[in-house]
Write a protein that holds these residues in place. Structure first.
Motif, PDB file in Angstrom:
ATOM      1  N   ALA A   1     -67.145 -17.473  52.760  1.00  0.00           N
ATOM      2  CA  ALA A   1     -67.907 -16.670  51.610  1.00  0.00           C
ATOM      3  C   ALA A   1     -69.420 -16.275  51.937  1.00  0.00           C
ATOM      4  O   ALA A   1     -69.965 -17.353  52.698  1.00  0.00           O
ATOM      5  CB  ALA A   1     -67.849 -17.115  50.257  1.00  0.00           C
ATOM      6  N   ASP A   2     -69.810 -15.210  51.553  1.00  0.00           N
ATOM      7  CA  ASP A   2     -71.447 -15.125  51.960  1.00  0.00           C
ATOM      8  C   ASP A   2     -71.919 -15.647  50.420  1.00  0.00           C
ATOM      9  O   ASP A   2     -71.466 -14.995  49.479  1.00  0.00           O
ATOM     10  CB  ASP A   2     -71.554 -13.838  51.953  1.00  0.00           C
ATOM     11  N   VAL A   3     -72.667 -16.577  50.464  1.00  0.00           N
ATOM     12  CA  VAL A   3     -73.155 -17.378  49.406  1.00  0.00           C
ATOM     13  C   VAL A   3     -73.856 -16.355  48.235  1.00  0.00           C
ATOM     14  O   VAL A   3     -74.179 -16.802  47.271  1.00  0.00           O
ATOM     15  CB  VAL A   3     -73.974 -18.718  49.484  1.00  0.00           C
ATOM     16  N   SER A   4     -74.495 -15.461  48.785  1.00  0.00           N
ATOM     17  CA  SER A   4     -75.355 -14.377  48.196  1.00  0.00           C
ATOM     18  C   SER A   4     -74.249 -13.093  47.207  1.00  0.00           C
ATOM     19  O   SER A   4     -74.870 -12.537  46.720  1.00  0.00           O
ATOM     20  CB  SER A   4     -76.419 -13.635  48.887  1.00  0.00           C
ATOM     21  N   ASP A   5     -72.971 -13.347  47.371  1.00  0.00           N
ATOM     22  CA  ASP A   5     -72.160 -12.542  47.214  1.00  0.00           C
ATOM     23  C   ASP A   5     -71.104 -13.193  45.856  1.00  0.00           C
ATOM     24  O   ASP A   5     -70.254 -14.047  46.464  1.00  0.00           O
ATOM     25  CB  ASP A   5     -71.323 -11.747  47.903  1.00  0.00           C
ATOM     26  N   SER A   6     -71.355 -12.908  44.558  1.00  0.00           N
ATOM     27  CA  SER A   6     -70.698 -13.559  43.565  1.00  0.00           C
ATOM     28  C   SER A   6     -69.239 -13.466  43.410  1.00  0.00           C
ATOM     29  O   SER A   6     -68.446 -14.466  43.444  1.00  0.00           O
ATOM     30  CB  SER A   6     -71.412 -13.168  42.247  1.00  0.00           C
ATOM     31  N   THR A   7     -68.921 -12.150  43.935  1.00  0.00           N
ATOM     32  CA  THR A   7     -67.182 -11.782  44.186  1.00  0.00           C
ATOM     33  C   THR A   7     -66.827 -12.950  45.161  1.00  0.00           C
ATOM     34  O   THR A   7     -65.605 -13.524  44.813  1.00  0.00           O
ATOM     35  CB  THR A   7     -67.075 -10.421  44.553  1.00  0.00           C
ATOM     36  N   GLN A   8     -67.459 -12.785  46.435  1.00  0.00           N
ATOM     37  CA  GLN A   8     -66.716 -13.768  47.471  1.00  0.00           C
ATOM     38  C   GLN A   8     -66.914 -15.316  47.084  1.00  0.00           C
ATOM     39  O   GLN A   8     -65.801 -15.823  47.019  1.00  0.00           O
ATOM     40  CB  GLN A   8     -67.678 -13.555  48.759  1.00  0.00           C
ATOM     41  N   VAL A   9     -67.852 -15.663  46.427  1.00  0.00           N
ATOM     42  CA  VAL A   9     -68.109 -16.900  45.829  1.00  0.00           C
ATOM     43  C   VAL A   9     -66.931 -17.277  45.032  1.00  0.00           C
ATOM     44  O   VAL A   9     -66.200 -18.481  45.064  1.00  0.00           O
ATOM     45  CB  VAL A   9     -69.478 -17.340  45.478  1.00  0.00           C
ATOM     46  N   ASN A  10     -66.810 -16.587  44.001  1.00  0.00           N
ATOM     47  CA  ASN A  10     -65.852 -16.830  43.163  1.00  0.00           C
ATOM     48  C   ASN A  10     -64.184 -17.023  43.687  1.00  0.00           C
ATOM     49  O   ASN A  10     -63.453 -18.015  43.206  1.00  0.00           O
ATOM     50  CB  ASN A  10     -65.768 -15.822  41.675  1.00  0.00           C
ATOM     51  N   SER A  11     -64.154 -16.152  44.647  1.00  0.00           N
ATOM     52  CA  SER A  11     -62.559 -16.162  45.241  1.00  0.00           C
ATOM     53  C   SER A  11     -62.676 -17.304  45.915  1.00  0.00           C
ATOM     54  O   SER A  11     -61.536 -17.942  46.037  1.00  0.00           O
ATOM     55  CB  SER A  11     -62.528 -14.981  46.021  1.00  0.00           C
ATOM     56  N   MET A  12     -63.834 -17.883  46.847  1.00  0.00           N
ATOM     57  CA  MET A  12     -63.820 -18.966  47.510  1.00  0.00           C
ATOM     58  C   MET A  12     -63.460 -20.275  46.657  1.00  0.00           C
ATOM     59  O   MET A  12     -62.866 -21.123  46.905  1.00  0.00           O
ATOM     60  CB  MET A  12     -64.975 -19.138  48.214  1.00  0.00           C
ATOM     61  N   ILE A  13     -63.988 -20.238  45.441  1.00  0.00           N
ATOM     62  CA  ILE A  13     -63.840 -21.452  44.593  1.00  0.00           C
ATOM     63  C   ILE A  13     -62.528 -21.326  43.992  1.00  0.00           C
ATOM     64  O   ILE A  13     -61.942 -22.539  43.978  1.00  0.00           O
ATOM     65  CB  ILE A  13     -65.001 -21.377  43.330  1.00  0.00           C
ATOM     66  N   ASP A  14     -62.093 -20.275  43.657  1.00  0.00           N
ATOM     67  CA  ASP A  14     -60.691 -20.102  43.063  1.00  0.00           C
ATOM     68  C   ASP A  14     -59.845 -20.876  44.302  1.00  0.00           C
ATOM     69  O   ASP A  14     -58.899 -21.768  43.828  1.00  0.00           O
ATOM     70  CB  ASP A  14     -60.310 -18.853  42.928  1.00  0.00           C
ATOM     71  N   ALA A  15     -59.881 -20.539  45.508  1.00  0.00           N
ATOM     72  CA  ALA A  15     -59.015 -21.018  46.547  1.00  0.00           C
ATOM     73  C   ALA A  15     -59.248 -22.541  46.825  1.00  0.00           C
ATOM     74  O   ALA A  15     -58.185 -23.176  46.861  1.00  0.00           O
ATOM     75  CB  ALA A  15     -59.479 -20.284  47.967  1.00  0.00           C
ATOM     76  N   ILE A  16     -60.379 -22.894  46.520  1.00  0.00           N
ATOM     77  CA  ILE A  16     -60.508 -24.440  46.719  1.00  0.00           C
ATOM     78  C   ILE A  16     -59.904 -24.866  45.439  1.00  0.00           C
ATOM     79  O   ILE A  16     -59.210 -26.451  45.750  1.00  0.00           O
ATOM     80  CB  ILE A  16     -62.057 -24.878  46.716  1.00  0.00           C
ATOM     81  N   ILE A  17     -60.130 -24.631  44.267  1.00  0.00           N
ATOM     82  CA  ILE A  17     -59.290 -25.246  43.298  1.00  0.00           C
ATOM     83  C   ILE A  17     -57.801 -24.885  43.291  1.00  0.00           C
ATOM     84  O   ILE A  17     -57.069 -26.198  43.039  1.00  0.00           O
ATOM     85  CB  ILE A  17     -59.608 -24.405  41.731  1.00  0.00           C
ATOM     86  N   GLU A  18     -57.367 -24.100  43.858  1.00  0.00           N
ATOM     87  CA  GLU A  18     -55.914 -24.146  44.285  1.00  0.00           C
ATOM     88  C   GLU A  18     -55.343 -25.202  45.279  1.00  0.00           C
ATOM     89  O   GLU A  18     -54.390 -25.980  44.949  1.00  0.00           O
ATOM     90  CB  GLU A  18     -55.511 -22.632  44.712  1.00  0.00           C
ATOM     91  N   ALA A  19     -56.202 -25.262  46.337  1.00  0.00           N
ATOM     92  CA  ALA A  19     -55.894 -26.375  47.306  1.00  0.00           C
ATOM     93  C   ALA A  19     -56.306 -27.806  46.697  1.00  0.00           C
ATOM     94  O   ALA A  19     -55.307 -28.501  47.263  1.00  0.00           O
ATOM     95  CB  ALA A  19     -56.664 -25.945  48.598  1.00  0.00           C
ATOM     96  N   HIS A  20     -57.212 -28.164  46.186  1.00  0.00           N
ATOM     97  CA  HIS A  20     -57.419 -29.479  45.913  1.00  0.00           C
ATOM     98  C   HIS A  20     -57.683 -29.669  44.298  1.00  0.00           C
ATOM     99  O   HIS A  20     -58.052 -30.937  43.939  1.00  0.00           O
ATOM    100  CB  HIS A  20     -59.008 -29.948  46.318  1.00  0.00           C
ATOM    101  N   GLY A  21     -57.881 -28.894  43.367  1.00  0.00           N
ATOM    102  CA  GLY A  21     -57.754 -28.987  41.780  1.00  0.00           C
ATOM    103  C   GLY A  21     -59.200 -29.215  41.530  1.00  0.00           C
ATOM    104  O   GLY A  21     -59.103 -29.023  40.281  1.00  0.00           O
ATOM    105  N   THR A  22     -60.122 -29.540  42.487  1.00  0.00           N
ATOM    106  CA  THR A  22     -61.575 -29.759  41.616  1.00  0.00           C
ATOM    107  C   THR A  22     -62.766 -29.645  42.800  1.00  0.00           C
ATOM    108  O   THR A  22     -62.423 -29.319  44.012  1.00  0.00           O
ATOM    109  CB  THR A  22     -61.593 -31.172  41.055  1.00  0.00           C
ATOM    110  N   VAL A  23     -63.927 -29.823  42.488  1.00  0.00           N
ATOM    111  CA  VAL A  23     -64.839 -29.935  43.530  1.00  0.00           C
ATOM    112  C   VAL A  23     -65.908 -31.281  42.604  1.00  0.00           C
ATOM    113  O   VAL A  23     -66.190 -31.044  41.548  1.00  0.00           O
ATOM    114  CB  VAL A  23     -65.707 -28.663  43.396  1.00  0.00           C
TER     115      VAL A  23
END
Ligand code: NAP
Length: 272
Positions: free
Chosen positions: A68-90
């Motif tokens: 994700a480009d950290v300056s793009d909220s859409t990309q950031v939110n998709s990235m976080i969703d994928a991390i949550i799906e894989a690991h459940g948390t940060v």
């Protein structure tokens, strides 16, 4: 069994490191993986992220790509969703992604240059921290590590936008620490000095090292211990603070080469 036994409390923690495709971020991601953390490796594209994920996995660690480009909220939110799906948390966020270039004198700068550097360095910290802090709060807490620079307090020539972002990041760190403290989220910053991320020519390393009180330029490995310490239980009562990893650069008034007593005039070891 982690290869690095230094911070057992970090084993199994989910750690997102932004800008981890190179330099300091890559070194921090690798060190978290070495203590047994599950590392989400963020950078702008797969070409930057995959080699780091592969080297962590090859050395026995756990890593997943997080493009994700950290300056793009859409990309950031998709990235976080994928991390949550894989690991459940940060559990730990290292806001490392940042850009310095192009370096421009103030008179050469324009609005697009200013906005891009502010967007990546400062707004990027906000855009990633905002959803991650909410996840951490729901989980009972977490740790956020921001990335400052000596430019926050002492200016670089031709770095007006960069230095402004780094001053902003230090203020942001304190302000986030106050807002997030009641949710058991600690927010601190690292301040690297001059760190060789590219394998500089020896002459450049020597010249830069001469102006550092410890007598050498920093290595990416110098950055990793402080990141792990801040994320660990040992730093459980530290928030809103900054660790300088600069070999003493910000402690000195004059550079060593022009000081009243340069290190070359110091007492010789054999005379002590
Ligand atoms: P680096 O080697 O350039 O690595 C940073 C990584 O972040 C690069 O892979 C970069 O990609 C990536 N990146 C850039 N923009 C991004 C974005 N919008 N979203 C996601 N990733 C992005 O930098 P570094 O020297 O390791 O610096 C890391 C951090 O430490 C930065 O915040 C920097 O300001 C700070 N710092 C470094 C030093 C130093 O001496 N190295 C000193 C003080 C502070 P590209 O290569 O495409 O840009």
């Amino acid at each position: 069994m982690p290869q690095d036994p230094t911070y057992p409390s970090l084993t199994g923690q989910v750690v997102l490191v932004t800008g981890a495709g190179a330099g300091i971020g890559r070194a921090i991601a690798r060190r978290f993986a070495a203590v047994g953390a599950k590392v989400a490796v963020n950078d702008l594209d797969t070409e930057r992220v995959e080699p780091v994920v592969s080297e962590i996995i090859a050395s026995g660690g756990e890593a997943t790509p997080a493009v994700a480009d950290v300056s793009d909220s859409t990309q950031v939110n998709s990235m976080i969703d994928a991390i949550i799906e894989a690991h459940g948390t940060v559990d730990v966020l290292v806001n490392n992604a940042g850009i310095v270039s192009p370096m421009l004198h103030f008179f050469e700068a324009d609005e697009a240059w200013w906005r891009r550097i502010i967007d990546v360095n400062l707004t990027g910290h906000f855009l990633v921290s905002h959803p991650v802090a909410r996840i951490m709060a729901r989980n009972g807490g977490g740790c956020i590590i921001n990335m400052s620079s000596g430019g926050a307090t002492k200016a670089h020539r031709a770095f007006t936008a960069y230095d402004a972002t780094k001053g902003g990041i230090e203020a942001l760190t304190r302000a986030m620490a106050l807002d997030l403290g009641p949710y058991n989220i600690r927010v601190n910053a690292l301040m690297p000095g001059s760190i060789d991320t590219t394998g500089m020519p020896l002459d450049d390393r020597k010249l830069r090292g001469e102006n550092v009180p410890l007598g050498r330029i920093g290595e990416v490995s110098d950055m990793t211990g402080a990141a792990l310490f801040l994320a660990s239980e040992d730093a459980g009562y530290i928030t809103g603070d900054l660790i300088k990893i600069d070999g003493g650069m910000t402690a000195q008034q004059r550079s060593a080469t022009v000081d009243i007593m340069p290190p070359s005039d110091f007492p010789k070891l054999e005379d002590l």
